[in-house]
Design a protein around this motif. Structure first.
Motif, PDB file in Angstrom:
ATOM      1  N   LEU A  81       0.827  -1.206   0.000  1.00 47.62           N
ATOM      2  CA  LEU A  81       0.000   0.000   0.000  1.00 47.62           C
ATOM      3  C   LEU A  81       0.863   1.260   0.000  1.00 47.62           C
ATOM      4  O   LEU A  81       0.416   2.323  -0.436  1.00 47.62           O
ATOM      5  N   ASP A  82       2.086   1.144   0.476  1.00 44.25           N
ATOM      6  CA  ASP A  82       3.002   2.290   0.463  1.00 44.25           C
ATOM      7  C   ASP A  82       3.324   2.758  -0.953  1.00 44.25           C
ATOM      8  O   ASP A  82       3.718   3.909  -1.159  1.00 44.25           O
ATOM      9  N   ASP A  83       3.177   1.873  -1.921  1.00 45.61           N
ATOM     10  CA  ASP A  83       3.548   2.194  -3.294  1.00 45.61           C
ATOM     11  C   ASP A  83       2.420   2.865  -4.073  1.00 45.61           C
ATOM     12  O   ASP A  83       2.638   3.302  -5.210  1.00 45.61           O
ATOM     13  N   ALA A 107      -0.321  19.476  -3.735  1.00 43.51           N
ATOM     14  CA  ALA A 107       1.142  19.444  -3.666  1.00 43.51           C
ATOM     15  C   ALA A 107       1.692  18.032  -3.554  1.00 43.51           C
ATOM     16  O   ALA A 107       2.858  17.782  -3.893  1.00 43.51           O
ATOM     17  N   PHE A 108       0.851  17.097  -3.109  1.00 43.86           N
ATOM     18  CA  PHE A 108       1.306  15.717  -2.923  1.00 43.86           C
ATOM     19  C   PHE A 108       0.857  14.791  -4.055  1.00 43.86           C
ATOM     20  O   PHE A 108       1.237  13.618  -4.072  1.00 43.86           O
ATOM     21  N   TRP A 109       0.063  15.301  -4.980  1.00 41.26           N
ATOM     22  CA  TRP A 109      -0.427  14.453  -6.067  1.00 41.26           C
ATOM     23  C   TRP A 109       0.750  13.931  -6.886  1.00 41.26           C
ATOM     24  O   TRP A 109       1.670  14.670  -7.250  1.00 41.26           O
ATOM     25  N   GLY A 110       0.706  12.651  -7.184  1.00 40.32           N
ATOM     26  CA  GLY A 110       1.770  12.007  -7.936  1.00 40.32           C
ATOM     27  C   GLY A 110       2.789  11.317  -7.055  1.00 40.32           C
ATOM     28  O   GLY A 110       3.556  10.473  -7.531  1.00 40.32           O
ATOM     29  N   MET A 111       2.811  11.634  -5.756  1.00 41.69           N
ATOM     30  CA  MET A 111       3.724  10.958  -4.839  1.00 41.69           C
ATOM     31  C   MET A 111       3.134   9.632  -4.377  1.00 41.69           C
ATOM     32  O   MET A 111       1.913   9.436  -4.404  1.00 41.69           O
ATOM     33  N   THR A 112       3.975   8.736  -3.950  1.00 41.49           N
ATOM     34  CA  THR A 112       3.486   7.509  -3.314  1.00 41.49           C
ATOM     35  C   THR A 112       3.137   7.803  -1.866  1.00 41.49           C
ATOM     36  O   THR A 112       3.562   8.810  -1.284  1.00 41.49           O
ATOM     37  N   VAL A 113       2.373   6.895  -1.295  1.00 41.22           N
ATOM     38  CA  VAL A 113       2.042   7.009   0.120  1.00 41.22           C
ATOM     39  C   VAL A 113       3.314   7.094   0.949  1.00 41.22           C
ATOM     40  O   VAL A 113       3.430   7.907   1.881  1.00 41.22           O
ATOM     41  N   ARG A 125       4.459  10.118   3.452  1.00 36.61           N
ATOM     42  CA  ARG A 125       4.732   9.844   4.866  1.00 36.61           C
ATOM     43  C   ARG A 125       6.154  10.255   5.239  1.00 36.61           C
ATOM     44  O   ARG A 125       6.386  10.841   6.300  1.00 36.61           O
ATOM     45  N   ASP A 126       7.110   9.966   4.362  1.00 38.05           N
ATOM     46  CA  ASP A 126       8.503  10.280   4.662  1.00 38.05           C
ATOM     47  C   ASP A 126       8.744  11.781   4.770  1.00 38.05           C
ATOM     48  O   ASP A 126       9.703  12.218   5.428  1.00 38.05           O
ATOM     49  N   ARG A 127       7.900  12.566   4.132  1.00 39.65           N
ATOM     50  CA  ARG A 127       8.043  14.025   4.233  1.00 39.65           C
ATOM     51  C   ARG A 127       7.479  14.557   5.543  1.00 39.65           C
ATOM     52  O   ARG A 127       7.651  15.731   5.856  1.00 39.65           O
ATOM     53  N   PRO A 135      -5.205  10.303   7.075  1.00 34.97           N
ATOM     54  CA  PRO A 135      -3.930  10.611   7.708  1.00 34.97           C
ATOM     55  C   PRO A 135      -3.933  10.221   9.191  1.00 34.97           C
ATOM     56  O   PRO A 135      -4.936  10.401   9.897  1.00 34.97           O
ATOM     57  N   VAL A 136      -2.805   9.702   9.643  1.00 36.10           N
ATOM     58  CA  VAL A 136      -2.601   9.393  11.055  1.00 36.10           C
ATOM     59  C   VAL A 136      -1.623  10.434  11.589  1.00 36.10           C
ATOM     60  O   VAL A 136      -0.550  10.639  11.016  1.00 36.10           O
TER      61      VAL A 136
END
Length: 441
Positions: free
Chosen positions: A13-15, A28-34, A38-40, A421-422
């Motif tokens: 699911l992270d991918d 701003a996050f569209w196109g990034m993986t989960v 999260r890493d940001r 989001p958690v």
């Protein structure tokens, strides 16, 4: 043994890439993986409103509290996965020792099997031939899994037997389906309404070559909606009826001696009474299974008031904590004493009480959250919520303010969000997003 699931599939699911399909995510996050999001470690202020979040400390506390409560009483836990439909959270519950994941229908069972859940209970009758054929195929392909279903009438058993027999003739024999006889209560939901009917259902199950009589099931939550002594007595009497069915099946020799029978009950409202009435069965070799689901997030409404580990505890153990919050923005103040915010029925649960206003987020850097009293949510439309306050005083909110709301009823909160989001702490100025939970409804 606790059930398992495929952790590689959960990790995958992270991918998944986030985009416009996920209303919790800012452009701003569209196109990034989960994983990249999260890493940001984005801040809450970087996400749009309306938004629903989960509190990581509260999730951990609630999960471990109920797991420990069951372990101390030698109960098994089969949390109702329909509450969250989030394999990530199921994985955490299984890691904490859950015996199974409970679902309510074929679609939810399909999600559980897609993520490799090895033992699943469908807390309903399954009579669709299409559903039963698929269950037979699944068990034939994966002989080590267990799928448990319920039955409350001989007719139900006949339909199951007929469908499974047809599939066996077409495709060969498959492992038998475990069936629990459902004992109901007057005024409740499904379930045989008397002992004689329950025993007839059990005999029909035991006589089928395609079914295995696994025990007795019930659900007490539909019989009471408060915890005054009269309501608790209704729940106790019903649970004694469940025990009576089980004892009759033992006396009749209908169970397989090699497999411990299951007796299961318990939502998140009366698990203390379930423990009181069903607890003695553990010493007889019976597997007592609690199916609570909403405990994992608790809430700021219905369950806060009625849970045995809520605001007025009725059993031992730490109080559960609300993990669900909504974050909304005031968008209009058209008249004195009225403001509207940008979330409604498509974003927030409302069936067990309207959201409650808890605090106003900082208006400027360096400010702190401000608790809000005297501001009430009075209604929600499809996309808007209504705030009421004293029209004669200084308005406690203004257009642009962001508010935190407490929510009531987890079961109708998660289905409105595909990605949740958690956060690390809902009480600080600008919480950090530490994870994203994917739901499947």
């Amino acid at each position: 043994m606790p059930a398992t699931l495929d952790m590689a599939l959960v990790a995958a699911l992270d991918d998944e890439r986030v985009d416009w399909r996920y209303k919790a995510m800012a452009p701003a996050f569209w196109g990034m993986t989960v994983a990249e999001v999260r890493d940001r470690r984005p801040r809450l202020s970087q996400l749009p409103t309306p938004l629903m979040t989960l509190s990581r400390p509260a999730l951990d506390h609630n999960r471990d509290t109920v797991a420990r409560w069951c372990a101390e009483r030698r109960f098994e836990l089969a949390p109702h996965g329909k509450t969250t439909m989030a394999p990530q959270l199921w994985a955490e519950q299984l890691e904490a020792g859950a015996w199974a994941i409970t679902v309510a229908n074929l679609a939810q069972l399909g999600v559980a099997r897609a993520y490799g859940v090895s033992r699943t209970m469908v807390a309903n009758s399954v009579i669709s031939p299409l559903a039963l054929h698929w269950i037979a195929d699944e068990q034939q392909a994966y002989p080590d899994i267990e799928i448990w279903v319920w039955a409350d009438s001989v007719r139900t058993v006949e339909l199951m037997d007929e469908a499974l027999n047809t599939r066996a003739l077409q495709c060969g024999a498959a492992p038998a389906v475990h069936v629990l006889v459902e004992r109901g209560g007057v005024g409740g939901r499904t379930g045989a309404r008397d002992l004689a009917t329950s025993v007839r259902v059990a005999r029909a199950v035991a006589a089928s070559p395609h079914l295995v009589l696994g025990g007795v099931a019930g659900y007490e939550g539909a019989l009471a909606h408060d915890f005054d002594e009269q309501s608790l007595q209704v729940v106790r009497a019903y649970l004694r009826d469940v025990v009576e069915v089980h004892e009759q099946l033992v006396a009749a020799g209908l169970y397989d001696d090699a497999v411990p029978p299951v007796v299961t009950a318990g939502g998140s409202a009366f698990f203390d009474v379930v423990g009181e009435v069903l607890g003695p069965l553990v010493d007889t070799g019976t597997r007592v299974v609690l199916r609570s689901g909403a405990y994992v997030t608790h809430d700021d409404g219905f369950y806060r008031d009625i849970s045995p580990l809520g605001a007025r505890p009725r059993t031992s153990g730490p109080a559960l904590r609300a993990a669900l919050h909504a974050w909304v923005r005031v968008t209009s103040q058209p008249e004195p004493g009225l403001a509207l915010f940008d979330a409604g029925k498509r974003d927030l649960p409302f069936d067990e009480g309207l959201p409650e206003v808890q605090l106003r987020r900082p208006r400027a850097s360096g400010d702190s959250p401000v608790p809000l009293d005297g501001v009430t949510v009075t209604a929600v439309n499809d996309q808007l919520g209504f705030l009421s306050f004293d029209p004669n005083g200084a308005p406690p909110v203004r257009i642009g303010d962001e508010l935190r709301l407490g929510l009531s009823h987890p079961c109708t909160a998660f289905d409105k969000w595909t990605l949740v989001p958690v956060i690390d702490d809902p009480d600080v100025n600008d919480p950090v997003v530490v994870d994203l939970v994917r739901t499947w409804f």
